[in-house]
Design an enzyme around this catalytic site. Structure first.
Site, short mmCIF file in Angstrom:
data_model
loop_
_atom_site.label_atom_id
_atom_site.label_comp_id
_atom_site.label_asym_id
_atom_site.label_seq_id
_atom_site.Cartn_x
_atom_site.Cartn_y
_atom_site.Cartn_z
N CYS A 115 0.70 -1.17 -0.15
CA CYS A 115 0.11 0.03 -0.07
C CYS A 115 0.86 1.35 -0.09
O CYS A 115 0.51 2.29 -0.20
CB CYS A 115 -0.92 0.19 1.31
SG CYS A 115 -0.34 0.35 2.82
N ARG B 194 -4.66 -5.06 8.99
CA ARG B 194 -3.71 -4.39 8.58
C ARG B 194 -3.58 -2.91 9.12
O ARG B 194 -4.67 -2.12 8.78
CB ARG B 194 -3.77 -4.31 7.11
CG ARG B 194 -2.76 -3.30 6.41
CD ARG B 194 -2.71 -3.37 4.92
NE ARG B 194 -4.08 -2.89 4.33
CZ ARG B 194 -4.50 -1.82 3.84
NH1 ARG B 194 -3.57 -0.62 3.76
NH2 ARG B 194 -5.60 -1.62 3.21
N CYS C 264 -2.51 0.25 8.83
CA CYS C 264 -1.72 1.28 7.80
C CYS C 264 -1.25 2.61 8.38
O CYS C 264 -2.09 3.36 8.88
CB CYS C 264 -2.68 1.46 6.59
SG CYS C 264 -1.98 2.18 5.39
N ASP D 247 -8.02 -6.57 6.07
CA ASP D 247 -7.65 -7.31 4.89
C ASP D 247 -6.27 -7.47 5.22
O ASP D 247 -5.29 -7.79 4.30
CB ASP D 247 -7.79 -6.23 3.68
CG ASP D 247 -6.88 -4.98 3.66
OD1 ASP D 247 -6.27 -4.66 4.75
OD2 ASP D 247 -7.01 -4.24 2.83
N HIS E 215 -4.76 4.25 9.98
CA HIS E 215 -6.09 3.51 9.63
C HIS E 215 -5.99 2.05 9.85
O HIS E 215 -4.75 1.30 9.81
CB HIS E 215 -7.05 3.84 8.68
CG HIS E 215 -7.37 5.31 8.64
ND1 HIS E 215 -6.59 6.31 8.10
CD2 HIS E 215 -8.47 5.88 8.93
CE1 HIS E 215 -7.14 7.40 8.14
NE2 HIS E 215 -8.48 7.10 8.77
N HIS F 17 -2.63 11.14 15.64
CA HIS F 17 -3.10 10.42 14.57
C HIS F 17 -1.93 9.46 13.88
O HIS F 17 -1.01 10.03 13.68
CB HIS F 17 -3.66 11.28 13.57
CG HIS F 17 -3.87 10.69 12.22
ND1 HIS F 17 -5.12 9.87 12.10
CD2 HIS F 17 -3.36 10.59 10.91
CE1 HIS F 17 -5.28 9.46 10.73
NE2 HIS F 17 -4.09 9.83 10.10
#
Length: 149
Positions: free
Chosen positions: A64, A117, A119, A108, A104, A101
């Site tokens: 990704c 996952r 990310c 998957d 996310h 932050h």
């Protein structure tokens, strides 16, 4: 280390991109960030508070463009929030103590690792190599990397 919190001094040390990502829920560019293809063994901590978030043991290449992890190293250091920004429904992850932050979490990830996952933006992380865990105050995490258990 155990006093993980956001301080004015920590915020002042952030680069503009780190500030944008951690404090304004921004996102860095995929594939053009420090840790998306980083392979060294160690601990990833919140760039603001220093709280332990992920280890290289749970990092995998999801393709990704951002670092992906199958689980946090300390579940209470990563909190989830519903995110409806950008016309999507996602699950945002933030650091539990520093409220940074991070990115996310998606369902998957690798099935053999729990199917999640995480990310994560490299800009929200500081990496501590295994050889430096003790001197950086994270010696308790050294045992995770011992292969003779």
């Amino acid at each position: 280390m155990s006093d993980y919190r956001k301080t004015p001094e920590a915020l002042a040390r952030l680069t503009p991109e780190q500030y944008h990502v951690t404090q304004e829920s921004g996102t860095e560019h995929p594939f053009r960030n420090a840790f998306h293809d980083h392979k060294e063994a160690g601990l990833y901590v919140d760039i603001v508070s220093g709280e332990p978030l992920f280890t290289s043991l749970d990092k995998f290449d999801s393709g990704c463009g951002w670092p992906s992890f199958s689980r946090p190293v300390e579940s209470n250091n990563v909190v989830e929030h519903r995110d409806t920004s950008h016309g999507m429904i996602r699950t945002e992850v933030r650091s539990g103590h520093g409220d940074s932050h991070l990115g996310h979490v998606f369902p998957d990830g690798p099935a053999d690792r729990g199917g999640l996952r995480y990310c994560i933006n490299s800009a929200s992380l500081r990496f501590i190599p295994v050889a430096e865990l003790e001197q950086e105050g994270y010696g308790d995490y050294r045992k995770l990397f011992d292969t003779d258990q």
